[in-house]
Structures are given as structure tokens and as C-alpha cells.
Write a protein that holds these residues in place. Sequence first.
Motif, PDB file in Angstrom:
ATOM      1  N   MET A 162       0.830  -1.207   0.000  1.00  0.00           N
ATOM      2  CA  MET A 162       0.000   0.000   0.000  1.00  0.00           C
ATOM      3  C   MET A 162       0.868   1.262   0.000  1.00  0.00           C
ATOM      4  N   THR A 163       1.996   1.193   0.668  1.00  0.00           N
ATOM      5  CA  THR A 163       2.945   2.313   0.639  1.00  0.00           C
ATOM      6  C   THR A 163       3.473   2.525  -0.774  1.00  0.00           C
ATOM      7  N   GLU A 164       3.789   1.410  -1.433  1.00  0.00           N
ATOM      8  CA  GLU A 164       4.308   1.490  -2.795  1.00  0.00           C
ATOM      9  C   GLU A 164       3.238   2.010  -3.759  1.00  0.00           C
ATOM     10  N   LYS A 165       1.953   1.761  -3.447  1.00  0.00           N
ATOM     11  CA  LYS A 165       0.852   2.247  -4.282  1.00  0.00           C
ATOM     12  C   LYS A 165       0.605   3.745  -4.082  1.00  0.00           C
ATOM     13  N   GLY A 166       1.166   4.300  -3.002  1.00  0.00           N
ATOM     14  CA  GLY A 166       1.008   5.742  -2.808  1.00  0.00           C
ATOM     15  C   GLY A 166       0.562   6.181  -1.432  1.00  0.00           C
ATOM     16  N   CYS A 167       0.247   5.248  -0.530  1.00  0.00           N
ATOM     17  CA  CYS A 167      -0.189   5.637   0.812  1.00  0.00           C
ATOM     18  C   CYS A 167       0.930   6.385   1.534  1.00  0.00           C
ATOM     19  N   SER A 168       0.572   7.485   2.184  1.00  0.00           N
ATOM     20  CA  SER A 168       1.559   8.297   2.896  1.00  0.00           C
ATOM     21  C   SER A 168       1.735   7.865   4.346  1.00  0.00           C
ATOM     22  N   VAL A 169       0.678   7.257   4.925  1.00  0.00           N
ATOM     23  CA  VAL A 169       0.729   6.871   6.330  1.00  0.00           C
ATOM     24  C   VAL A 169       0.134   5.474   6.501  1.00  0.00           C
ATOM     25  N   ILE A 170       0.812   4.665   7.303  1.00  0.00           N
ATOM     26  CA  ILE A 170       0.337   3.333   7.657  1.00  0.00           C
ATOM     27  C   ILE A 170       0.057   3.311   9.152  1.00  0.00           C
ATOM     28  N   ILE A 171      -1.151   2.925   9.538  1.00  0.00           N
ATOM     29  CA  ILE A 171      -1.504   2.748  10.946  1.00  0.00           C
ATOM     30  C   ILE A 171      -1.469   1.256  11.233  1.00  0.00           C
ATOM     31  N   ALA A 172      -0.648   0.835  12.179  1.00  0.00           N
ATOM     32  CA  ALA A 172      -0.437  -0.592  12.437  1.00  0.00           C
ATOM     33  C   ALA A 172      -0.391  -0.872  13.939  1.00  0.00           C
ATOM     34  N   GLU A 173      -0.470  -2.166  14.267  1.00  0.00           N
ATOM     35  CA  GLU A 173      -0.394  -2.572  15.670  1.00  0.00           C
ATOM     36  C   GLU A 173       1.014  -3.028  16.057  1.00  0.00           C
ATOM     37  N   ARG A 174       1.869  -3.185  15.067  1.00  0.00           N
ATOM     38  CA  ARG A 174       3.230  -3.633  15.363  1.00  0.00           C
ATOM     39  C   ARG A 174       4.205  -2.964  14.413  1.00  0.00           C
ATOM     40  N   ASP A 175       5.471  -3.020  14.773  1.00  0.00           N
ATOM     41  CA  ASP A 175       6.525  -2.415  13.962  1.00  0.00           C
ATOM     42  C   ASP A 175       6.684  -3.187  12.657  1.00  0.00           C
ATOM     43  N   LEU A 176       6.455  -2.499  11.562  1.00  0.00           N
ATOM     44  CA  LEU A 176       6.576  -3.124  10.243  1.00  0.00           C
ATOM     45  C   LEU A 176       7.847  -2.695   9.524  1.00  0.00           C
ATOM     46  N   GLY A 177       8.661  -1.905  10.211  1.00  0.00           N
ATOM     47  CA  GLY A 177       9.908  -1.444   9.616  1.00  0.00           C
ATOM     48  C   GLY A 177       9.706  -0.423   8.516  1.00  0.00           C
ATOM     49  N   LEU A 178       8.582   0.307   8.572  1.00  0.00           N
ATOM     50  CA  LEU A 178       8.284   1.306   7.550  1.00  0.00           C
ATOM     51  C   LEU A 178       8.511   2.704   8.106  1.00  0.00           C
ATOM     52  N   ASP A 179       9.024   3.582   7.274  1.00  0.00           N
ATOM     53  CA  ASP A 179       9.297   4.959   7.719  1.00  0.00           C
ATOM     54  C   ASP A 179       8.016   5.758   7.949  1.00  0.00           C
ATOM     55  N   ASN A 180       6.909   5.321   7.347  1.00  0.00           N
ATOM     56  CA  ASN A 180       5.670   6.091   7.419  1.00  0.00           C
ATOM     57  C   ASN A 180       4.640   5.472   8.357  1.00  0.00           C
ATOM     58  N   GLN A 181       5.063   4.603   9.261  1.00  0.00           N
ATOM     59  CA  GLN A 181       4.117   3.908  10.130  1.00  0.00           C
ATOM     60  C   GLN A 181       3.823   4.691  11.409  1.00  0.00           C
ATOM     61  N   ILE A 182       2.610   4.503  11.904  1.00  0.00           N
ATOM     62  CA  ILE A 182       2.198   4.979  13.219  1.00  0.00           C
ATOM     63  C   ILE A 182       1.621   3.764  13.942  1.00  0.00           C
ATOM     64  N   ILE A 183       2.121   3.468  15.119  1.00  0.00           N
ATOM     65  CA  ILE A 183       1.700   2.264  15.835  1.00  0.00           C
ATOM     66  C   ILE A 183       0.677   2.609  16.916  1.00  0.00           C
ATOM     67  N   VAL A 184      -0.425   1.858  16.913  1.00  0.00           N
ATOM     68  CA  VAL A 184      -1.463   2.003  17.933  1.00  0.00           C
ATOM     69  C   VAL A 184      -1.695   0.645  18.585  1.00  0.00           C
ATOM     70  N   LYS A 185      -2.375   0.658  19.710  1.00  0.00           N
ATOM     71  CA  LYS A 185      -2.616  -0.592  20.438  1.00  0.00           C
ATOM     72  C   LYS A 185      -3.596  -1.486  19.695  1.00  0.00           C
ATOM     73  N   ASN A 186      -4.660  -0.910  19.142  1.00  0.00           N
ATOM     74  CA  ASN A 186      -5.723  -1.693  18.522  1.00  0.00           C
ATOM     75  C   ASN A 186      -6.230  -0.961  17.281  1.00  0.00           C
ATOM     76  N   THR A 187      -5.906  -1.488  16.116  1.00  0.00           N
ATOM     77  CA  THR A 187      -6.307  -0.797  14.878  1.00  0.00           C
ATOM     78  C   THR A 187      -7.811  -0.898  14.635  1.00  0.00           C
ATOM     79  N   ARG A 188      -8.448  -1.983  15.110  1.00  0.00           N
ATOM     80  CA  ARG A 188      -9.902  -2.087  14.949  1.00  0.00           C
ATOM     81  C   ARG A 188     -10.611  -0.956  15.679  1.00  0.00           C
ATOM     82  N   GLU A 189     -10.082  -0.594  16.846  1.00  0.00           N
ATOM     83  CA  GLU A 189     -10.679   0.490  17.605  1.00  0.00           C
ATOM     84  C   GLU A 189     -10.277   1.846  17.039  1.00  0.00           C
ATOM     85  N   ALA A 190      -9.061   1.939  16.550  1.00  0.00           N
ATOM     86  CA  ALA A 190      -8.578   3.214  16.019  1.00  0.00           C
ATOM     87  C   ALA A 190      -9.282   3.596  14.724  1.00  0.00           C
ATOM     88  N   TYR A 191      -9.576   2.609  13.876  1.00  0.00           N
ATOM     89  CA  TYR A 191     -10.115   2.920  12.551  1.00  0.00           C
ATOM     90  C   TYR A 191     -11.433   3.690  12.608  1.00  0.00           C
TER      91      TYR A 191
END
Length: 477
Positions: free
Chosen positions: A54-83
Motif C-alpha cells: 500500500m505504501t508502494e501504491k502511494g499511501c503516505s501513512v500506515i496505521i499498524a499494531e506492530r513495527d513493520l519497519g516502515l518509515d511512514n508507520q504509526i503504531i497504535v494498540k488496537n487498529t480495529r478500535e482506532a479505525y
Amino acid sequence: MKLYELIKGVAETTLPDMEITGITSDNRTEVRDGYVFVCIKGNTFDGHDAARAMTEKGCSVIIAERDLGLDNQIIVKNTREAYPLLCSAWFSHPERELRLIGVTGTNGKTTITTVIKKVLTSFGRKVGLIGTCQNEIGDEVFETARTTPEPYDLYELFRKMADAGCEYTVMEVSSQGLEQKRVAGCRYEVGIFTNLTQDHLDVHGTMENYYQAKKLLFGISDTAIINIDDEYGKRYAKEVPCPVKTYSVNGKADFMGEDVLLSASGVNYVFSDGVAKHNVFFAMPGLFNVSNSLAVIACMETLGYSVDKTIRAFDDIKGVRGRAEIVPTGRDFTVICDYAHTPDALVNVLTAIKESSKGKVKCLFGCGGNRDRTKRAPMAAAAADHADFLIVTSDNPRNEDPDEIINDVLEGLKDKTTPYIRITDRREAIHWAVKNAEKDDIIVLAGKGHEDYQILAGGVKIHFDEREVVAEALKEL
């Protein structure tokens, strides 16, 4: 919208603030620079696995629950609740502009939400409705894919309702919607519980899990209105964290239905709150519709409307599509279309009809494919115990063999003496029922109710409206 505005109160980041152009949790979405992708782990697919693509397709920010090793990630405890919280912010928190009413339970949700909307509308209020049959904004009607929409769709709908001038939104809140946190960010002025009977165990596994999922509504409600005729309701009344009002047909409660008289045209009873009494007529048959109407009265009183005014509004309410709906035949027998698709719902509707029938009650039903298999035999047993004749057929078979589903259903008839016929094709089954109807028969078409489609293998949806099929069959008589 700026990133920092979008994530305020939801997440923190050291990423630079930027213009956000869209938000999604679906990796199939066409994205562009400025999009936010939220990684959600489902039953068969984990959105985290698509984050890099998705980053390669053009997404500027990734919201995730764990470290994905991406420069554009933001980590939250629960993505289902955050979304849903992010969706709320994206649409400028429309839920805060609406007075929300939520209804949960196995049966009765559609009737209660529909009647609440009709009553409020009769009081001159503009109301939005979200539910199993359809979504509504005032008089406008929109198709719906599921009882409780996915977060983006839900908050987009809230925004449309708020912009259209709706003061209230009344909605069915499903156990899955609650468990998957689709309504995170919502605060319900009133939360209503109807009943809990076997359903959705393919999703929840056990009745206790199902119970706990429904219970989540009352952690985000200001007031709970609970049916204490239901054993699970009695538990909720003691356990939920918000103030509770109760209703009952069988005993002492805050809102009571007494001296009940049942007929084919509806229910008459005396409403009592322990102080005042009112005569009520509600034009939907069955004891369960006394309960449904009590829930409406309790809700309206909680919202600030007098009991007397609500009861008067019932005079103009003639029914709900697919809920004990009489299909015109012009013959000496009756056809009723009802959504009953659980054992308890079948018992309720068949008991209500049996009480006022002059002839035989014949029940045509099936069970859905790719759903809880454990309720199939109990469905048949319930139908056999409360009908005079059964027509066992198909419902929405989906990816299961319709005949194998029927085999499961028939296990419930092994110790029953109620006569039945097996006709796999539902259209053919309805034609047979109409062709073989006798004077004063009541034919109950159970399971599809408001639905005007059938879902076959591969998710193929075909048009199938039972009212039209009955009309076809009548022409052949």
C-alpha cells in the motif's frame, strides 16, 4: 484534513504533519499520495501483510499494531478500535451532531427501530435509520450490505444524516459490529436489549461469548432499556455499567404490559409503569410484539416524550415489512411472510399465528448456508412443535449444497410426528404450498422476510421476492 487533526486523541507520531486525502482499511482501494491505510487483522487476511504494498501504491501513512519497519508507520494498540475513531474524525465527528439510539438482541431489532423512527417522524422529527432491511435518511431509502455498516460506511452515513438535518439516528447494533468495534466513537443516548437466543454461534462460538458481545453496547450507552422476561436480560440488568430501565410482559418492571389480548390483527394490553395505566393497541400480532412495543414506549419516555403521546402514535403504524407481513392473496387462505430464522423466532411467530388461526398453520422454511449449523435441527424441531405441516426447503444456501443443509435440518424431525414435505427449490416449494392450500390455512414463509434476493454458490445473488413468487403461484390456480 491535516494528519495531526485526524489522529488527535487516537495516536501520536513524530511524522511531519501533512495533508490527508483519504483513509481506508481495504487494500483493494485505489489510493494516492496523502492516503492513510489502517492495517486490520481479519479472519482470513491480515492488513499488516499489505502495508508495504500500500505504501508502494502511494499511501503516505500506515496505521499498524506492530513495527513493520516502515518509515511512514504509526503504531497504535488496537487498529480495529482506532479505525472508526479516525473515520469519525475524517467526517468531522457527525455522530456528535445526532442523538443516537441503539438496539441489540437476536430478535425484534428491526421492528423496534422501524417503529421508533415512525413514532419520532410523526412527532415532526427528522430521523435516520440504520438496519438489516435498509438504511433511511428521512424519507430516502438506501440499500444496506450488513446490519451494522463497516466504520467508513457508518461514519459517512452519519455525516449524510447530520447534513440532511436529522436530529436522531436509530440503528440496529449487531454483536459482530460491537465485537469488531465498528461503533467505536459512538455514544448512545439509549441502548435497548430485546432478547438473546441461539444465533451466530459460527461467529461467537458460545452463547456466553455472544452475550458478552451484545453487552458491549451498554458500555457506550447513557441509559439501558432491558427486556427482563429474557434470562440474559435479567443478567444484563444486574451487570451493565449504565443506568437501567426494564420492561416485562410477565412480571414487575419499570414498563409493564398487563391484561394482554392477542388477535390476528395485533395486540391489546394495558400499559403500566406502576403509577399510571393506558390502554394500548399495537397492530402487529403476537406476545413478542407486546414486548417490542414496550421497548418503544420505554425509549420514547427516556427521550422525553410522554407515554400517552407515544401510544397515540401507534394508531398510524400498521406493520413492518417482512415481520408477520400478510401477503395479499384474495383467496380463502392466508400467506404470511416473516424473517424468523432462529428457533426462538419461529416459536414466537408460529405461536402468535396459531393462537388466532381457524385452519392449519403450514410453515415453509430452510436454513442459510455458511452459517451456524447447530441451529438447523432445533429450527426444525421448533417448527414441528408449533405448526401443523412443514415444507422444508432452501434459504440462502451460499456455498453449501442445499440438499446437505436440508439433511441437517431434518435431523430435528426424527422424533416428531408433524407431517412434512421436502422441496429443495424455494420457488417450487412456495408454488406447491399455494397450490395445495386449503380453506382457512395460514402459510408462513419463514426466514427471508424483507429480503428480495437469494444467495447461491459463489456469492451469486439472484432476485427473489416471495411476494412476487406468491403472486405467480396464485395465477396458476
